[in-house]
Design an enzyme around this catalytic site. Structure first.
Site, PDB file in Angstrom:
ATOM      1  CB  CYS A  35      22.050  10.567  14.929  1.00  7.64           C
ATOM      2  SG  CYS A  35      21.671  10.365  16.608  1.00  7.64           S
TER       3      CYS A  35
ATOM      4  N   GLY B  83      17.667   5.261  17.043  1.00  7.43           N
ATOM      5  CA  GLY B  83      18.583   6.150  17.465  1.00  7.43           C
ATOM      6  C   GLY B  83      19.349   5.374  18.927  1.00  7.43           C
TER       7      GLY B  83
ATOM      8  N   GLY C 146      24.730  -4.727  14.801  1.00  8.82           N
ATOM      9  CA  GLY C 146      23.802  -3.738  15.454  1.00  8.82           C
ATOM     10  C   GLY C 146      22.982  -3.027  14.401  1.00  8.82           C
TER      11      GLY C 146
ATOM     12  CG  HIS D 166      16.705  11.443  14.749  1.00  4.09           C
ATOM     13  ND1 HIS D 166      16.146  10.199  15.179  1.00  4.09           N
ATOM     14  CD2 HIS D 166      18.268  11.296  15.215  1.00  4.09           C
ATOM     15  CE1 HIS D 166      17.258   9.464  15.948  1.00  4.09           C
ATOM     16  NE2 HIS D 166      18.151   9.997  16.279  1.00  4.09           N
TER      17      HIS D 166
ATOM     18  NE  ARG E 155      25.535  -9.448  23.302  1.00  2.49           N
ATOM     19  CZ  ARG E 155      26.460  -8.832  23.938  1.00  2.49           C
ATOM     20  NH1 ARG E 155      26.789  -9.246  25.120  1.00  2.49           N
ATOM     21  NH2 ARG E 155      26.871  -7.568  23.833  1.00  2.49           N
TER      22      ARG E 155
HETATM   23  N1  LIG Z   1      21.479   4.326  16.261  1.00  2.00           N
HETATM   24  C1  LIG Z   1      21.909   5.311  15.771  1.00  2.00           C
HETATM   25  O1  LIG Z   1      21.311   6.128  15.186  1.00  2.00           O
HETATM   26  C2  LIG Z   1      23.049   5.743  16.191  1.00  2.00           C
HETATM   27  C3  LIG Z   1      23.586   6.886  15.512  1.00  2.00           C
HETATM   28  C4  LIG Z   1      24.853   7.534  15.487  1.00  2.00           C
HETATM   29  C5  LIG Z   1      25.827   6.816  16.449  1.00  2.00           C
HETATM   30  N2  LIG Z   1      25.397   5.672  16.956  1.00  2.00           N
HETATM   31  C6  LIG Z   1      26.302   5.027  17.903  1.00  2.00           C
HETATM   32  O2  LIG Z   1      26.503   3.629  17.282  1.00  2.00           O
HETATM   33  C7  LIG Z   1      27.148   2.846  18.289  1.00  2.00           C
HETATM   34  C8  LIG Z   1      26.164   1.470  18.105  1.00  2.00           C
HETATM   35  O3  LIG Z   1      24.765   1.768  18.073  1.00  2.00           O
HETATM   36  P1  LIG Z   1      23.472   0.585  17.462  1.00  2.00           P
HETATM   37  O4  LIG Z   1      22.255   1.654  17.511  1.00  2.00           O
HETATM   38  O5  LIG Z   1      23.879  -0.040  16.043  1.00  2.00           O
HETATM   39  O6  LIG Z   1      23.439  -0.203  18.728  1.00  2.00           O
HETATM   40  P2  LIG Z   1      22.960  -1.878  18.905  1.00  2.00           P
HETATM   41  O7  LIG Z   1      21.949  -2.002  17.654  1.00  2.00           O
HETATM   42  O8  LIG Z   1      22.896  -1.977  20.032  1.00  2.00           O
HETATM   43  O9  LIG Z   1      24.335  -2.600  18.420  1.00  2.00           O
HETATM   44  C9  LIG Z   1      25.526  -2.585  19.158  1.00  2.00           C
HETATM   45  C10 LIG Z   1      26.726  -3.580  18.593  1.00  2.00           C
HETATM   46  O10 LIG Z   1      27.882  -3.441  19.182  1.00  2.00           O
HETATM   47  C11 LIG Z   1      28.095  -4.666  19.502  1.00  2.00           C
HETATM   48  N3  LIG Z   1      28.732  -4.897  20.651  1.00  2.00           N
HETATM   49  C12 LIG Z   1      28.377  -4.632  21.936  1.00  2.00           C
HETATM   50  N4  LIG Z   1      29.284  -5.272  22.911  1.00  2.00           N
HETATM   51  C13 LIG Z   1      30.389  -5.447  22.260  1.00  2.00           C
HETATM   52  C14 LIG Z   1      31.500  -6.104  22.603  1.00  2.00           C
HETATM   53  N5  LIG Z   1      31.706  -6.183  24.016  1.00  2.00           N
HETATM   54  N6  LIG Z   1      32.661  -6.539  21.807  1.00  2.00           N
HETATM   55  C15 LIG Z   1      32.011  -6.645  20.531  1.00  2.00           C
HETATM   56  N7  LIG Z   1      30.993  -6.066  19.700  1.00  2.00           N
HETATM   57  C16 LIG Z   1      30.140  -5.553  20.971  1.00  2.00           C
HETATM   58  C17 LIG Z   1      26.928  -5.504  19.335  1.00  2.00           C
HETATM   59  O11 LIG Z   1      27.310  -7.074  19.016  1.00  2.00           O
HETATM   60  P3  LIG Z   1      26.403  -8.160  19.485  1.00  2.00           P
HETATM   61  O12 LIG Z   1      25.207  -8.015  18.640  1.00  2.00           O
HETATM   62  O13 LIG Z   1      27.248  -9.440  19.384  1.00  2.00           O
HETATM   63  O14 LIG Z   1      25.995  -7.813  20.840  1.00  2.00           O
HETATM   64  C18 LIG Z   1      26.167  -4.803  17.974  1.00  2.00           C
HETATM   65  O15 LIG Z   1      26.719  -5.178  16.957  1.00  2.00           O
HETATM   66  C19 LIG Z   1      26.652   3.364  19.473  1.00  2.00           C
HETATM   67  O16 LIG Z   1      28.069   3.762  20.075  1.00  2.00           O
HETATM   68  C20 LIG Z   1      25.969   4.536  19.202  1.00  2.00           C
HETATM   69  O17 LIG Z   1      25.998   5.420  20.346  1.00  2.00           O
HETATM   70  C21 LIG Z   1      24.181   5.017  16.910  1.00  2.00           C
END
Ligand SMILES: NC(=O)c1ccc[n+]([C@@H]2O[C@H](COP(=O)([O-])OP(=O)(O)OC[C@H]3O[C@@H](n4cnc5c(N)ncnc54)[C@H](OP(=O)(O)O)[C@@H]3O)[C@@H](O)[C@H]2O)c1
Length: 339
Positions: free
Chosen positions: A133, A164, A17, A246, A44
């Site tokens: 964040c 985000g 991700g 942000h 996936r």
């Molecule tokens: N983006 C930000 O700025 C930010 C900041 C703070 C916190 N967060 C938190 O961090 C988390 C991830 O955010 P992201 O932005 O990186 O999301 P993202 O780009 O959608 O990535 C999601 C990740 O989770 C994995 N995943 C989803 N379903 C899964 C499952 N059933 N089993 C194992 N792995 C699974 C995905 O794997 P696949 O590729 O195999 O689907 C991917 O590696 C969230 O909880 C979010 O709230 C994000």
């Protein structure tokens, strides 16, 4: 407690991700003492590899049995996965640093920003939460002001980038921008409305009182991290068509008066902050400038002359880095210092 070692077995859960990718890059850049790195994602991602220090590492499928022998797991695979797998990981002796909102307000789980409340790491029971964040970048700036002048109230408005929300949202902004410029119809999927050339005053779901969960997270997490329930926070969180970084407008009311110059001096010696404030030369924090930077940038520092003791500030930071991956890796580094 983390056992002192020369090198640690580290895992990234959600490695494919937006945050997971940044975690791998941050571990590499900071030369974190990784002995073995294990990467987990969903079915996936079976068959994918990701590079670490030039070596391809296979992505494994996440199950509750994988955590044996792992010292530190950086979780960023969404709240459901954190709720399901973090307890199993902690039970296997692995310390979980979780990026989701699943554990943040659990009284048994410390919520840590290393520049602000590193000592809260001393009471963890296997799970440590990384704050939201937009909360992280705000509290880095609030803490030194609170220490100097006691903050009574904060009014914050955020301008949050699409990264985000994750990778799919970044693709949606790119595709919508291209489609609109080519006079094609667009169909919002990730967000309820068009995000290209637009601003959405809506992040996470709405609650009965009209606030969004993102806004409530900023209120509650700030009090927990500062260890002070008396600090009043009210937030409006807005998604803007920016890919990364942000920004936040902060209006702060303090108990003791601080001038703009005193605030600049306080912030310029505080950890994790760069004061970027020379408006006469068009110098102020911009999200585009903070990409891949570790610090929170603070500028447009002014006294609020509508109240006796108040300040206005504009801050910006890289949400994927200080807002997520870097803060998690800093927590792991702090654990090693304390091992
Ligand atoms: N983006 C930000 O700025 C930010 C900041 C703070 C916190 N967060 C938190 O961090 C988390 C991830 O955010 P992201 O932005 O990186 O999301 P993202 O780009 O959608 O990535 C999601 C990740 O989770 C994995 N995943 C989803 N379903 C899964 C499952 N059933 N089993 C194992 N792995 C699974 C995905 O794997 P696949 O590729 O195999 O689907 C991917 O590696 C969230 O909880 C979010 O709230 C994000």
């Amino acid at each position: 407690m983390l056992q002192k070692k020369d090198r640690y077995t580290v895992s990234v859960v959600g490695a494919t991700g937006a945050v997971g990718n940044e975690m791998i890059a941050t571990l590499e850049e900071r030369n974190f003492p990784v002995g073995t790195l294990r990467l987990f994602a969903s079915e996936r991602s079976e068959g994918k590899t990701l590079d670490f220090h030039g070596t391809p590492i296979a992505v494994e499928i996440l199950t509750s049995k994988v955590f044996e022998g792992i010292d530190i797991a950086l979780f960023s695979a969404g709240g459901d996965r954190s709720r399901e797998f973090a307890p199993a990981a902690a039970k296997a002796g692995c310390i979980v640093i979780d990026n989701s909102s699943a554990w943040r307000m659990d009284p048994e789980v410390p919520l840590v920003v290393p520049e602000v409340n590193p000592d809260d790491l001393d009471w963890h029971k296997g799970i440590i939460a990384n704050p939201n964040c937009s909360t992280i970048q705000m509290v880095v700036v609030l803490k030194p002001i609170h220490d100097a002048a006691r903050i009574k109230r904060v009014v914050v408005t955020t301008f949050q980038s699409v990264s985000g929300t994750g990778k799919k949202a970044m693709d949606e902004l790119l595709n919508q921008t291209q489609d609109i410029l080519n006079f094609k119809d667009i169909r919002p999927v990730v967000y309820p409305h068009q995000i290209a050339f637009n601003c959405l005053p809506h992040i996470d779901t709405f609650m009965d009182d009209g606030y969004t969960k993102e806004e409530i997270k900023m209120v509650n997490e700030t009090k927990k991290i500062l260890g002070d329930d008396s600090v009043k926070v009210t937030a409006t969180t807005v998604r803007v068509p920016v890919f990364r970084g942000h920004s936040e407008s902060l209006n702060i009311e303090t108990e003791k008066k601080l001038s703009a110059n005193e605030t600049r001096a306080i912030l310029s010696t505080a950890p994790g902050i760069i004061v970027y404030d020379a408006p006469e030369k068009n110098i102020y924090p911009l999200p585009a400038d903070t990409a891949n930077k570790d610090e929170v940038y603070a500028g447009r520092i002014r006294e609020d002359d509508t109240i006796e003791k108040g300040l206005n500030l504009w801050i910006a930071a890289d949400n994927l880095r200080k807002g997520a991956a870097l803060n998690a890796v800093q927590i792991a580094e702090e654990l090693i210092k304390r091992a």
